[in-house]
Design an enzyme around this catalytic site. Structure first.
Site, PDB file in Angstrom:
ATOM      1  N   ARG A   1     -12.750 -21.870  96.372  1.00 31.67           N
ATOM      2  CA  ARG A   1     -11.591 -22.731  96.134  1.00 31.67           C
ATOM      3  C   ARG A   1     -12.062 -24.065  95.550  1.00 31.67           C
ATOM      4  O   ARG A   1     -13.256 -24.330  95.492  1.00 31.67           O
ATOM      5  CB  ARG A   1     -10.805 -22.945  97.437  1.00 31.67           C
ATOM      6  CG  ARG A   1     -11.735 -23.302  98.598  1.00 31.67           C
ATOM      7  CD  ARG A   1     -11.199 -24.270  99.563  1.00 31.67           C
ATOM      8  NE  ARG A   1     -10.867 -25.534  98.968  1.00 31.67           N
ATOM      9  CZ  ARG A   1     -11.777 -26.477  98.657  1.00 31.67           C
ATOM     10  NH1 ARG A   1     -13.078 -26.303  98.851  1.00 31.67           N
ATOM     11  NH2 ARG A   1     -11.395 -27.606  98.111  1.00 31.67           N
ATOM     12  N   GLY A   2     -11.056 -24.905  95.172  1.00 34.86           N
ATOM     13  CA  GLY A   2     -11.390 -26.135  94.477  1.00 34.86           C
ATOM     14  C   GLY A   2     -11.332 -25.834  92.983  1.00 34.86           C
ATOM     15  O   GLY A   2     -11.886 -24.816  92.533  1.00 34.86           O
ATOM     16  N   ALA A   3     -10.641 -26.706  92.238  1.00 31.94           N
ATOM     17  CA  ALA A   3     -10.309 -26.371  90.850  1.00 31.94           C
ATOM     18  C   ALA A   3     -11.513 -25.919  89.997  1.00 31.94           C
ATOM     19  O   ALA A   3     -11.478 -24.841  89.389  1.00 31.94           O
ATOM     20  CB  ALA A   3      -9.579 -27.552  90.213  1.00 31.94           C
TER      21      ALA A   3
ATOM     22  N   ARG B   1      -3.740 -18.155  91.339  1.00 31.08           N
ATOM     23  CA  ARG B   1      -3.293 -19.474  91.810  1.00 31.08           C
ATOM     24  C   ARG B   1      -2.755 -20.242  90.597  1.00 31.08           C
ATOM     25  O   ARG B   1      -3.429 -20.313  89.569  1.00 31.08           O
ATOM     26  CB  ARG B   1      -4.449 -20.244  92.479  1.00 31.08           C
ATOM     27  CG  ARG B   1      -5.036 -19.509  93.691  1.00 31.08           C
ATOM     28  CD  ARG B   1      -5.892 -20.418  94.540  1.00 31.08           C
ATOM     29  NE  ARG B   1      -5.114 -21.410  95.252  1.00 31.08           N
ATOM     30  CZ  ARG B   1      -5.637 -22.468  95.884  1.00 31.08           C
ATOM     31  NH1 ARG B   1      -6.941 -22.657  95.855  1.00 31.08           N
ATOM     32  NH2 ARG B   1      -4.869 -23.318  96.511  1.00 31.08           N
TER      33      ARG B   1
ATOM     34  N   GLN C   1      -9.206 -28.319 104.935  1.00 31.83           N
ATOM     35  CA  GLN C   1     -10.388 -28.383 104.054  1.00 31.83           C
ATOM     36  C   GLN C   1     -11.222 -29.642 104.323  1.00 31.83           C
ATOM     37  O   GLN C   1     -12.433 -29.650 104.106  1.00 31.83           O
ATOM     38  CB  GLN C   1      -9.969 -28.365 102.582  1.00 31.83           C
ATOM     39  CG  GLN C   1      -9.454 -27.029 102.076  1.00 31.83           C
ATOM     40  CD  GLN C   1      -7.949 -26.916 102.191  1.00 31.83           C
ATOM     41  OE1 GLN C   1      -7.348 -27.512 103.082  1.00 31.83           O
ATOM     42  NE2 GLN C   1      -7.327 -26.142 101.321  1.00 31.83           N
TER      43      GLN C   1
ATOM     44  N   ASP D   1      -6.288 -31.121  90.732  1.00 35.56           N
ATOM     45  CA  ASP D   1      -6.120 -29.735  90.277  1.00 35.56           C
ATOM     46  C   ASP D   1      -5.560 -29.666  88.869  1.00 35.56           C
ATOM     47  O   ASP D   1      -5.793 -28.698  88.139  1.00 35.56           O
ATOM     48  CB  ASP D   1      -5.231 -28.963  91.243  1.00 35.56           C
ATOM     49  CG  ASP D   1      -6.018 -28.618  92.490  1.00 35.56           C
ATOM     50  OD1 ASP D   1      -6.118 -29.489  93.374  1.00 35.56           O
ATOM     51  OD2 ASP D   1      -6.583 -27.515  92.542  1.00 35.56           O
TER      52      ASP D   1
ATOM     53  N   ASN E   1      -2.768 -32.782  93.177  1.00 35.22           N
ATOM     54  CA  ASN E   1      -3.923 -32.530  94.050  1.00 35.22           C
ATOM     55  C   ASN E   1      -3.384 -32.046  95.391  1.00 35.22           C
ATOM     56  O   ASN E   1      -2.155 -31.955  95.595  1.00 35.22           O
ATOM     57  CB  ASN E   1      -4.765 -33.804  94.205  1.00 35.22           C
ATOM     58  CG  ASN E   1      -6.100 -33.526  94.889  1.00 35.22           C
ATOM     59  OD1 ASN E   1      -6.826 -32.607  94.488  1.00 35.22           O
ATOM     60  ND2 ASN E   1      -6.422 -34.254  95.943  1.00 35.22           N
ATOM     61  N   LYS E   2      -4.282 -31.728  96.290  1.00 35.11           N
ATOM     62  CA  LYS E   2      -3.912 -31.161  97.593  1.00 35.11           C
ATOM     63  C   LYS E   2      -2.769 -31.927  98.248  1.00 35.11           C
ATOM     64  O   LYS E   2      -2.743 -33.157  98.227  1.00 35.11           O
ATOM     65  CB  LYS E   2      -5.155 -31.159  98.484  1.00 35.11           C
ATOM     66  CG  LYS E   2      -4.954 -30.656  99.890  1.00 35.11           C
ATOM     67  CD  LYS E   2      -4.330 -29.279  99.959  1.00 35.11           C
ATOM     68  CE  LYS E   2      -5.106 -28.217  99.216  1.00 35.11           C
ATOM     69  NZ  LYS E   2      -4.336 -26.949  99.061  1.00 35.11           N
TER      70      LYS E   2
HETATM   71  O1  MRU Z   1      -6.209 -25.364  97.819  1.00 38.21           O
HETATM   72  P1  MRU Z   1      -7.573 -25.874  97.463  1.00 38.21           P
HETATM   73  O2  MRU Z   1      -8.473 -26.010  98.641  1.00 38.21           O
HETATM   74  O3  MRU Z   1      -8.196 -25.093  96.329  1.00 38.21           O
HETATM   75  O4  MRU Z   1      -7.283 -27.342  96.907  1.00 38.21           O
HETATM   76  C1  MRU Z   1      -8.352 -28.089  96.428  1.00 38.21           C
HETATM   77  C2  MRU Z   1      -7.993 -29.466  96.014  1.00 38.21           C
HETATM   78  O5  MRU Z   1      -6.865 -29.892  96.081  1.00 38.21           O
HETATM   79  C3  MRU Z   1      -9.115 -30.288  95.418  1.00 38.21           C
HETATM   80  O6  MRU Z   1      -8.937 -31.644  95.681  1.00 38.21           O
HETATM   81  C4  MRU Z   1      -9.135 -30.095  93.889  1.00 38.21           C
HETATM   82  O7  MRU Z   1      -9.119 -28.718  93.573  1.00 38.21           O
HETATM   83  C5  MRU Z   1     -10.316 -30.719  93.279  1.00 38.21           C
HETATM   84  S1  MRU Z   1     -11.807 -29.884  93.693  1.00 38.21           S
HETATM   85  C6  MRU Z   1     -13.086 -30.637  92.908  1.00 38.21           C
END
Ligand code: MRU
Length: 348
Positions: free
Chosen positions: A44-46, A87, A196, A237, A247-248
């Site tokens: 996970r994470g963009a 996603r 997270q 994201d 973002n999250k």
């Molecule tokens: O749902 P997730 O855990 O994939 O969400 C991740 C985030 O919101 C991060 O802040 C974003 O992807 C940047 S990761 C470098």
């Protein structure tokens, strides 16, 4: 610590759903397994999603038995569609898939056979991974310049090494600043519903010996009111053309709190997270996830059965709350529309 590694024929990932209790790696050898891993947040994470998806396309290419170029491309396009459906918010996923599609179709038009296409796809995925590592390092260098010795940084979710192929985005400036000898302490929002921050950010910073304190999301206002933090750094994201940032979930209220308390609010992201095709944040597709993520904690019900649930995985922070966006090509400040266009323009 590596979030993912290509082992030639399989993609090894650290299963992030098991952290911090267990460090379990998984070897994925089909596109379906990669799609499942992305959907269920094992990876996970963009940026990490983009890299994993690129290798998912490679696995489909290695799996395809045909030697006929048109049939091979059709298999690839189906794999790309499967990965694209995992996603919707992180644009790095679509950016990486488009690079893979172009690598295959472009070379096929130039007359490459299936073996050459397979080799080109492996090369492209490895380039995406290597570029992400370099982006993280550069974001770290630009961002570290914004952190004074003794800086106290609040972050949200996990935008660290686990979320990228390198040292992270939001956590990169912290790592580089610490490497430069600055003292930096981090406050990590736990980040409900999937934690997270508490599970992943706290784990990876503690492993690196960087002082980190976890707080429940609802405590950030008190942290700021008591002057216990100097700035906020988060990842992204997707960043729209006007600088609005998805973002999250929980990032937007932090930005408003930061403004109220006069604190800088920084977003750190590679330019692959910028989507100039969307004029503003209201056009960014926001993923809605399983209600059980809200009604259950580690599998234990914490809400009445059958209750209504609101569970958007991301929110949008309007650009007016953002002090600067830190990218691998430099730091952008308002007016964002012009700055982001310049950053992503031709010749860059
Ligand atoms: O749902 P997730 O855990 O994939 O969400 C991740 C985030 O919101 C991060 O802040 C974003 O992807 C940047 S990761 C470098």
């Amino acid at each position: 610590m590596e979030s993912l590694a290509w082992l030639g024929g399989r993609l090894r990932i650290l299963d992030q759903t098991r952290l911090p209790r267990e460090e379990v790696t998984l070897d994925l050898n089909t596109v379906g397994a990669v799609a499942e891993a992305i959907r269920s947040l094992r990876v996970r994470g963009a940026p990490a999603i983009g890299v994993a998806a690129a290798y998912g396309v490679v696995l489909a290419a290695l799996d395809a038995e045909t030697q006929e170029v048109r049939a091979f491309l059709a298999r690839l396009d189906a794999a790309i569609a499967e990965l694209a459906a995992t996603r919707p918010t992180a644009v790095n996923l679509f950016w990486a898939l488009e690079r893979m599609r172009r690598a295959a179709h472009g070379r096929a038009e130039a007359g490459a056979d299936v073996a050459a296409l397979r080799a080109a796809l492996v090369q492209e995925a490895q380039a995406i991974q290597a570029e992400d590592e370099e982006c993280c390092r550069r974001i770290g260098r630009y961002g570290a310049a914004l952190l004074a010795d003794g800086a106290r940084v609040l972050t949200h979710c996990n935008a660290g090494a686990l979320a990228t192929a390198g040292i992270g985005t939001a956590l990169a400036p912290i790592r580089v600043a610490v490497g430069q000898g600055k003292r930096v302490v981090v406050y990590a929002d736990e980040t409900r519903p999937l934690l997270q921050g508490a599970r992943l950010t706290a784990w990876e910073l503690a492993r690196d010996g960087i002082p980190v304190t976890v707080l429940a999301d609802s405590m950030a206002g008190t942290l700021m009111a008591r002057r216990m933090v100097d700035c906020v750094i988060v990842g992204a994201d997707r960043i729209a053309a006007n600088g609005d940032v998805a973002n999250k979930i929980g990032t937007y209220p932090l930005a408003i709190l930061a403004r109220e308390h006069g604190l800088p609010f920084y977003v750190a992201a590679p330019t692959s997270t910028i989507d100039l095709s969307l004029p503003s944040g209201e056009h960014i597709p926001i993923e809605e996830r399983d209600p059980a993520e809200v009604t259950h904690l580690a599998g234990v019900p914490v809400a009445p059965e059958g209750i209504g649930v609101f569970n958007p995985a991301f929110d949008v922070t309007p650009h007016r709350y953002i002090t600067a966006i830190i990218t691998e090509r430099g730091v952008v400040r308002a007016p964002y529309a012009a700055g982001l266009r310049r950053l992503c323009g031709p010749g860059e």
